[in-house]
Scaffold this active site. Structure first.
Site, PDB file in Angstrom:
ATOM      1  CB  VAL A  16      -0.970  -0.001   1.206  1.00  0.00           C
ATOM      2  CG1 VAL A  16      -1.735   1.306   1.282  1.00  0.00           C
ATOM      3  CG2 VAL A  16      -1.945  -1.178   1.113  1.00  0.00           C
ATOM      4  N   PRO A  28      10.992   0.258   8.669  1.00  0.00           N
ATOM      5  CG  PRO A  28      10.506  -0.716  10.723  1.00  0.00           C
ATOM      6  CD  PRO A  28       9.892   0.090   9.627  1.00  0.00           C
ATOM      7  N   GLY A  73      10.357  -4.720   6.423  1.00  0.00           N
ATOM      8  CA  GLY A  73       8.965  -4.674   5.942  1.00  0.00           C
ATOM      9  C   GLY A  73       8.813  -3.961   4.606  1.00  0.00           C
ATOM     10  CG  ASP A  91      -6.843  -0.974   4.681  1.00  0.00           C
ATOM     11  OD1 ASP A  91      -7.631  -0.788   3.741  1.00  0.00           O
ATOM     12  OD2 ASP A  91      -5.844  -1.701   4.606  1.00  0.00           O
TER      13      ASP A  91
END
Lengths: 279, 279
Positions: free
Chosen positions: A32, A52, A55, A118
Site C-alpha cells: 500500500v 524498517p 517490511g 484502511d
C-alpha cells in the site's frame, strides 16, 4: 436550478491536491505504501519514507532506488511529533491500527492533512481508483462502497477512452499557452474572447485532429483562425478538400459492406444453383 | 514494475476530501460561488457564506433558501483574520484578485486548505469536472490544460455509463454491510475471505443484475452463497434456468442479421430477374 435535494449530500469533495515540491511523510513500506509513493510522485511531491527495511516491499524498494532525488528513505519506525516538522501531508500505511491512530492525532493537532490506509474514520481524505493519460487524470470514488466496484468503473472508463485524449489535451494546452503569448492579460473582454475561441476549437476539432497540432499547425491556426476571428477545420488549415469522415480503410472494405455484398452474392449463387437443378 | 519514468510527475494528487460537518468558509456569492456551494453540500459540509447581497447570483440565493440548516449567510465582505476561526477549509470566488491573495495568505498562516477561483498559483487544490450517480463520484482533471477538454471528457464518460452504476454500487454497499454483520471483525483471515467473496460477487454479477439486489435477494445470496462458500449467479439464486445472454429483442431482429438476410434476398431476386430476362 440546483441539484434535486435527494442527490445532495452523502458524498465527498473531489479535488486535485497540489503537491509540487511539498513535503509528504509516508509511514510504512509495504505494498500500500508503494501505491502511495506512486500517487505522490504523480503530484511531484518530495517524500520522506519511514519504514524498517525488513517490511519494505520490492515495489517500494524499486521506487526508492529509481527516485533518489524525490524519496528520502529512513530504515526505522515513526519516532514522535518531531517527524512532522515542516510536513505538508502525512500518509500512514501500517498494520498497527493504534500506531496509525496516534500519528493521525498528532497530525490533527498540527493541522496537517492525513490519510491512514484502511481506517476511514481517521482520514481527512480518501484515495480512489485512478486513470491517467498524461495531463488527463480521472478519479473514481465509490465513497466507501467497495474497491472492487471502483475497479470495474475504472475498466469501463478506460474502455471508453481511445488513449489519444491525453495527447490531445497536451496539444490544446500548448495552443492555449501560445495564444496567451499573442494576446496576453488576465480576464476582461480579451480573456473572454480567448476562452470563447479556445472552446470553439475544441468543439470543431475532434480528439484525433487535436493530436495533429504541432508547432507549425499551431502557428497556422493562430494566423488563419485567431487573427481572422474564425475557427478553420484541420482540412481547411491544411488546404485539403473537406472529408465527411476519414476511415482508415476505404469504405467498401467496412464490415457492414462486406456482410451485405457477401450475402448478396450468396443469395445470387444459391438462386443460380436452385434454378440450374430445376432445369 | 512501477510506472515508466516519463509518465511520473506533472500531475496532481486526486483525493476525495471528507467534509462531513466540517466548517467551510466561502467568500463571494456569484455563479462560481454557487458551484462551490453545491460541491461542499455534496460532501455534507457546513457553509459560512460571506457576500454583499448585491453580488449574490440567483443560483446562490436559491441554495441559501433551500439549505438554511447547511448555509449560514452574512450580507457583508470578508472582514479579517477572525473570519477564519474554526474554519476547516476556505474557498474564495471573488473578482478582486488582491483580496483573494490576502485571504489565501491568511489561510496559509493558519494552515487552512484554500482554493481561490481562477488563481491557480494561490490554490492548495483545484476543482475538476465531475460526474455523480449516488455513491459513485468521478472527477476529471486536465491539470490546468483547459476546462473545455475536461467537459468533453466528462461527456465521454457519461456516455460510457448506463446510469445504473450508482444503484448497483449502493446495493453492493448494502450487501457488504450485511455480510459484515454476519461475519464481523477487522482484517485477518476472515476479513480477507469477506473481501475475496465480495470481489467474486462483483465479477460474477453484472451491473444490471447487481441493481436487482433487494432485502430478500441479499439474504438469499448470503445464505446460499457466503454460508456455502460459493457465488451463485442471479439466475441460480432465483431458480431460473441459465441464460447465456438476455437481449432485449430476439437475435433475428439484430441489424447485422437484417442486413445479411435482406442482401441475400436482394441477391436472389436480382438473379431471378436477370435469368428470367435471358430466357
Amino acid at each position: 436550478m440546483a441539484e434535486s435535494r435527494s442527490s445532495v449530500g452523502g458524498g465527498s469533495l473531489l479535488v486535485a491536491w497540489q503537491l509540487k515540491d511539498k513535503n509528504v511523510l509516508i509511514v510504512g513500506g509495504g505494498e500500500v505504501a508503494s501505491q502511495r509513493i506512486e500517487s505522490v510522485l504523480t503530484g511531484d511531491g518530495l517524500i520522506t519514507l519511514l519504514a524498517p527495511s525488513k517490511g519494505v516491499h520490492t515495489r517500494t524498494k524499486h521506487l526508492i532506488d529509481t527516485y533518489p532525488d524525490r524519496i528520502t528513505y529512513y530504515d526505522r519506525r515513526f519516532s514522535g511529533p518531531a517527524e512532522l516538522h515542516k510536513m505538508d501531508m502525512v500518509l500512514t500505511a501500517l498494520d498497527d491500527v493504534n500506531r496509525s491512530r496516534e500519528i493521525c492525532e498528532l497530525c490533527r493537532k498540527a493541522k496537517i492533512p492525513v490519510n491512514a490506509a484502511d481506517i476511514p474514520d481517521l482520514c481527512d481524505f480518501y484515495f480512489g481508483a485512478q486513470v491517467r493519460d498524461g495531463p488527463l487524470q480521472i478519479m473514481i470514488s465509490t465513497n466507501g462502497n467497495g474497491p472492487r466496484m471502483a475497479a470495474l468503473m475504472k475498466k469501463k472508463i478506460e474502455g471508453a477512452l481511445s488513449g489519444k485524449e491525453g495527447g490531445a489535451i497536451e496539444k490544446v494546452g500548448e495552443l492555449r499557452a501560445q495564444l496567451k503569448e499573442r494576446a496576453p492579460g488576465v480576464g476582461g473582454p480579451l480573456g473572454r474572447k480567448r476562452m470563447k475561441w479556445m472552446s470553439e476549437v475544441c468543439n470543431t476539432w475532434d480528439i484525433d485532429e487535436l493530436t495533429h497540432l504541432d508547432h507549425d499547425t499551431i502557428a497556422k491556426l493562430l494566423d488563419e483562425g485567431w487573427e481572422k476571428n474564425t475557427v478553420p477545420t484541420l482540412d481547411q488549415l491544411l488546404g485539403r478538400s473537406k472529408q465527411i469522415c476519414s476511415p482508415r480503410y476505404p469504405a467498401f472494405l467496412s464490415s457492414q459492406w462486406l456482410l451485405a455484398t457477401s450475402s448478396f452474392a450468396l443469395g445470387a449463387a444459391c438462386t443460380v444453383l436452385v434454378l440450374s437443378r430445376r432445369k
